[in-house]
Design an enzyme around this catalytic site. Structure first.
Site, PDB file in Angstrom:
ATOM      1  N   CYS A  48       0.809  -1.217   0.000  1.00 14.80           N
ATOM      2  CA  CYS A  48       0.000   0.000   0.000  1.00 14.80           C
ATOM      3  C   CYS A  48       0.843   1.269   0.000  1.00 14.80           C
ATOM      4  CB  CYS A  48      -0.947  -0.011   1.188  1.00 14.80           C
ATOM      5  SG  CYS A  48      -0.107  -0.071   2.801  1.00 14.80           S
TER       6      CYS A  48
ATOM      7  N   HIS B 120      -2.459   0.791   6.710  1.00 11.09           N
ATOM      8  CA  HIS B 120      -2.799   0.947   5.294  1.00 11.09           C
ATOM      9  C   HIS B 120      -2.632   2.412   4.896  1.00 11.09           C
ATOM     10  CE1 HIS B 120      -4.435  -0.477   1.566  1.00 11.09           C
ATOM     11  NE2 HIS B 120      -5.490   0.331   1.617  1.00 11.09           N
TER      12      HIS B 120
ATOM     13  N   ASP C 142      -8.660   3.814  -3.352  1.00 10.44           N
ATOM     14  CA  ASP C 142      -7.701   2.868  -2.794  1.00 10.44           C
ATOM     15  C   ASP C 142      -7.086   2.050  -3.922  1.00 10.44           C
ATOM     16  OD1 ASP C 142      -6.195   1.134  -1.330  1.00 10.44           O
ATOM     17  OD2 ASP C 142      -7.809   0.438  -0.029  1.00 10.44           O
TER      18      ASP C 142
END
Length: 650
Positions: free
Chosen positions: A415, A459, A475
């Site tokens: 991420c 994250h 995302d």
């Protein structure tokens, strides 16, 4: 030769070393692993190198300089409570090098007791408490052993267990007083004193993110927070726990910009759903808080910034609880302040030329910046990520043009890489964007009915600003095709990262117990103390009542300690009990027995002063005969002696 200067016999030496090791263990569990192994190796080697408590001076100097240099280098020559604890551990490991006599052994044990106490400066968990109690038990039992050596007592078989039983009995006698002090001693809303900060920060979210910084964080299976929902909980896929918002990019690292916290109107239009919950956040020694997107208001003791990031007013040095209400937003900040727009488009010159060239081409193909064209560019980037990229934790260290290397060469990462590259690509296309960090998802513990979020759930995602919609969460990590993910963690149960997913029920119970410890012990503060007797119909305890209750409990505990400490002697030696009562009768007449006087000498002295005290001399002889004669059975009748001692009056 003085008693404390007596040579230390091998058995007593082993007892002392074992007790010191027991004290050192909880402290070693709190220092970095490599340093802990080094200190443990020295602690094992010292008794072997200095069997008689002697070692060459040059060896001592080398060990001291090596360990001190290692500690200070590891902590970056910064002083904090963790640095002090590490130095204490090194000194305790080196202390046995000068243990030759009983006095040296007692000195080692007294010094060793500082180690479990110092451990509480770094951790207040139940494991630390249990290990600290075991250490205290071992030290006290060893001190009993040294006392036996000092008086020349040859212990029969099974004696070591008797030492531990005696020490456990002493601890049990003092336990009511300790519990009374813990529960009833008046607590203050804010502490009167504090401890130094750590030299090494705990793992957790921060206001800075650089390539590779999160590799240890996403591999850490320890808890970050626990969430208890009061009512309906959102779907797991929508559990985005919002943390620091990162605006500034210097070509390698993303950082939060403090002056941006107060700019803009912070307007958010929440949806109809409301989620009420309580967060139990583990200590991080930082001020960053997280909240389910998006928090409607800041809880007491925290500040909600215009970018909807939360910060506590005090560093999170202990377990804290925060009650909040959140709602998924339908629009976030419809009008973007010019200063924020400029900040959300800024890129450092001279970095990532291939990314900038691609973004400019996309902009030319999509047309001027507007809601439709910007949405098309976002979709195009997500389609590229979904098609050509993969998720992996095994990533090489990126160079100067980190985004170029990730997008065009590596095309695999986690991420941290996806969010950073996506935001740079959006900014280069003329779309305001920023990085948001926090946690995503969680694991519902079936034992306690709460959600556990671990550090491995850390994250980072992106937010892009679209005209008419405001900030929109994107995302890019979630866009990666599942069949292309190499090492995504598919089992979120506790223990999965360590390969112990089959022991999930054990981890569930263990975490539930730790949550209870946090609630009933670490979370016991002044507010909860005032409501201690709420179940008994006392709604609130003011300071005066609390002090009165504390005094009463302390007096009762001390009285119980006094009774218990004399109970054993009264039960085992009723003759001595009757004899001491007799002594008190004569003490009222000014003829009390001195501590150094044997019974016969005392009774003779009393007979000189009082000719009518001949009966006392006979009783003294009978008492001495019963007390010190080798053959107790044929000397005197204990019951008859007790009866005559009680009847005698001067």
């Amino acid at each position: 030769m003085a008693e404390d200067a007596l040579p230390l016999e091998p058995v007593a030496r082993r007892w002392s070393l074992a007790a010191a090791a027991t004290c050192l263990l909880p402290l070693l569990l709190q220092v970095p692993g490599t340093l802990a192994l080094g200190i443990a190796a020295v602690a094992i080697a010292i008794p072997l190198l200095a069997r008689e408590g002697r070692a060459p001076g040059w060896l001592r100097l080398v060990l001291i300089l090596a360990l001190l240099g290692t500690v200070m280098t590891l902590y970056g020559f910064r002083f904090g409570r963790d640095t002090g604890c590490a130095l204490l551990a090194t000194m305790l490991a080196l202390k046995p090098v000068e243990m030759r006599t009983l006095r040296d052994a007692r000195s080692l044990l007294g010094f060793a007791l500082f180690a479990p106490f110092a451990t509480f400066l770094l951790d207040q968990g139940p494991r630390t408490l249990v290990l600290g109690l075991l250490a205290a038990l071992a030290v006290l039992a060893t001190l009993l052993k040294l006392s036996e050596v000092e008086v020349g007592d040859v212990a029969p078989g099974g004696r070591p267990w008797r030492r531990f039983v005696a020490v456990a009995r002493m601890i049990a006698i003092g336990l009511p007083l300790a519990m009374g002090v813990f529960w009833l001693f008046p607590r203050f809303s804010s502490p009167l004193w504090g401890v130094p900060e750590r030299a090494l920060t705990r793992p957790g979210l921060s206001d800075r993110m650089s390539p590779g910084d999160w590799i240890d964080l996403v591999a850490d299976d320890s808890p970050a927070l626990r969430a208890t929902f009061f009512g309906e909980a959102p779907p797991q896929s929508q559990m985005y726990w919002r943390g620091p918002v990162l605006w500034d990019f210097d070509g390698r690292s993303w950082t939060a910009v403090e002056w941006s916290w107060g700019i803009g109107d912070g307007e958010a239009v929440p949806g109809p759903k409301r989620y009420a919950y309580e967060l139990e956040i583990e200590p991080t020694d930082r001020n960053q808080l997280v909240a389910l997107e998006l928090p409607l208001a800041a809880p007491p003791g925290a500040r909600l910034h215009k970018d909807f990031s939360l910060r506590s007013r005090q560093p999170l040095t202990a377990v804290t609880r925060w009650r909040m209400t959140s709602a998924p937003q339908t629009r976030l900040e419809r009008d973007l302040h010019p200063s924020l727009r400029k900040l959300a488009l800024r890129l450092p010159p001279g970095y990532n030329p291939r990314t900038l060239s691609l973004a400019q081409r996309w902009r030319q193909e999509a047309g001027p910046s507007n809601r439709t064209n910007d949405t098309a560019i976002v979709k195009r980037a997500l389609d590229w990520v979904r098609t050509d990229f993969a998720y992996t934790l095994d990533t090489p260290l990126l160079g100067r043009h980190s985004v170029d290397e990730f997008l065009f060469d590596q095309q695999a990462g986690f991420c941290e890489h996806f969010s950073s590259a996506f935001v740079v690509l959006m900014r280069a296309s003329g779309i305001p964007a920023r990085v948001v960090t926090g946690y995503v998802g969680g694991y519902r513990n079936p034992v306690g009915g709460y959600w556990l979020v671990r550090r491995s759930d850390a994250h980072a995602w992106a937010e892009v600003w679209l005209e008419g919609r405001g900030w929109v969460r994107v995302d890019p990590t979630a866009a990666v095709a599942p069949e292309r993910i190499y090492d995504t963690i598919d089992d979120r149960r506790p223990g999965a990262l360590g390969g112990f997913s089959g022991l999930a029920p054990v981890f569930d119970v263990g975490d539930w117990l730790r949550r209870g410890w946090n609630d009933f012990v670490l979370g016991y503060n002044a507010a909860r103390q005032r409501k201690l007797l709420e179940a008994f119909g006392v709604p609130d305890l003011d300071s005066a009542r609390l002090i009165q209750l504390f005094v009463i409990a302390t007096v009762l505990a001390l009285a119980g300690m006094l009774w218990l400490t004399t109970r054993q002697e009264r039960e085992k030696d009723p003759v001595l009990r009757a004899w001491r009562r007799l002594e008190r009768r004569y003490r009222r007449l000014g003829l009390g027995r001195e501590p150094h006087e044997p019974a016969g000498i005392w009774s003779a002295r009393v007979a000189v002063a009082r000719p009518d005290a001949q009966e006392l001399r006979k009783l003294s002889a009978r008492f001495a005969d019963w007390r010190y004669a080798r053959d107790h059975g044929g000397v005197t009748d204990a019951d008859g002696l007790i009866r005559d001692l009680r009847r005698h009056r001067p």
